[in-house]
Design a protein around this motif. Structure first.
Motif, short mmCIF file in Angstrom:
data_model
loop_
_atom_site.label_atom_id
_atom_site.label_comp_id
_atom_site.label_asym_id
_atom_site.label_seq_id
_atom_site.Cartn_x
_atom_site.Cartn_y
_atom_site.Cartn_z
N TYR A 239 15.67 17.23 47.41
CA TYR A 239 16.21 16.24 48.34
C TYR A 239 15.40 16.14 49.61
N ASN B 92 13.92 12.62 50.83
CA ASN B 92 14.48 12.10 52.06
C ASN B 92 13.38 11.84 53.10
N THR C 183 12.85 8.02 54.52
CA THR C 183 13.23 7.77 55.90
C THR C 183 12.06 7.70 56.88
N ALA D 271 17.55 6.26 53.36
CA ALA D 271 17.93 7.43 52.55
C ALA D 271 18.66 7.03 51.28
N LYS E 45 22.84 12.04 45.87
CA LYS E 45 22.08 13.30 45.81
C LYS E 45 22.18 13.89 44.41
#
Length: 250
Positions: free
Chosen positions: A191, A195, A199, A210, A214
């Motif tokens: 993650y 991410n 981002t 984002a 997840k």
């Protein structure tokens, strides 16, 4: 029907019916503590160790191939699968191992991969249903390689984007040298790495922000992330490298 709900209703069981594929639109529970990345987009996250030794040699989980499998995989024998797609550079290294030989490398295996572009779209599909953009007449981010003596295949690609209801992922289909299907599975990303891309890589075209799902809440990975999480290293400027071992019964 929303993409997330469609997947939850078990579309994977219908993938054997070839007629439905053109009608579809676009493309477990262990929590992994992420390694912190820096503001420059540099980081390393370590994934599963499955297949690293004869005592840690479970066959990788079998997952759905769809809803966007490659229609004619033999047409995509190539290492560089980018075509016209742009994004953060991404090298995909997959090692195929044989559970019946104490996780020894499996050479001569045919390995197909496919994934979405930075905007979450798949080639060969679209124009209705879950993917509004029509990419039925183009091909990108699909490839086939034959594993070498070390069981390794490598692809040059771009970091995949995401779409609602799914965590970022790569699809993998492994066949033996005679073309017999051995396993269809999927690869998850740490993650923290994904991410960072989503981002901070706006200059590379990642503008969605984002991901909304997840790994631990993903419909595919929620029960199998411990064996489907890749190791990813690198940075936005230098590109990322994914390393993963797929274990099959051959």
């Amino acid at each position: 029907m929303e993409r997330k709900e469609f997947l939850k209703r078990g579309f994977g069981s219908l993938l054997g019916i070839a007629a439905v594929a053109p009608l579809i639109g676009a493309c477990s529970s262990s929590t992994i503590d992420p390694v912190t990345t820096t503001g420059t987009g540099t980081g390393t996250s370590t994934g599963t160790t499955n297949g690293s030794s004869s005592s840690d040699c479970a066959v990788s989980p079998s997952e759905t191939a769809g809803p966007f499998p490659t229609k004619v995989p033999a047409n995509f024998v190539m290492k560089d699968i980018r075509s016209d797609r742009t994004g953060v550079a991404f090298t995909i290294n997959i090692t195929v191992k044989n559970s019946n030989s104490s996780c020894a490398a499996l050479s001569g295996a045919l390995v197909d991969i496919w994934h979405c572009d930075k905007d979450g779209y798949y080639s060969e599909y679209g124009g209705s249903g879950m993917q509004s953009v029509n990419y039925t007449t183009v091909d990108f981010l699909r490839g086939r390689q034959t594993s070498d003596a070390n069981g390794l295949v490598s692809f040059t690609s771009i970091f995949p984007g995401w779409y609602s209801g799914r965590a970022p992922h790569i699809h993998v289909h492994v066949y033996n040298s005679a073309g017999k299907s051995l396993l269809v599975t999927q690869i998850a990303f740490p993650y923290d790495i994904s991410n960072t891309v989503y981002t901070t890589a706006q200059s590379y075209g990642y503008t969605k922000g984002a991901q909304d799902t997840k790994n631990e809440s993903d419909n595919v990975f929620s029960d199998s992330i411990a064996t489907e999480l890749a190791t990813v290293t690198g940075s936005l400027s230098a590109g990322y490298v994914l390393t993963f071992a797929v274990v099959v019964s051959a």
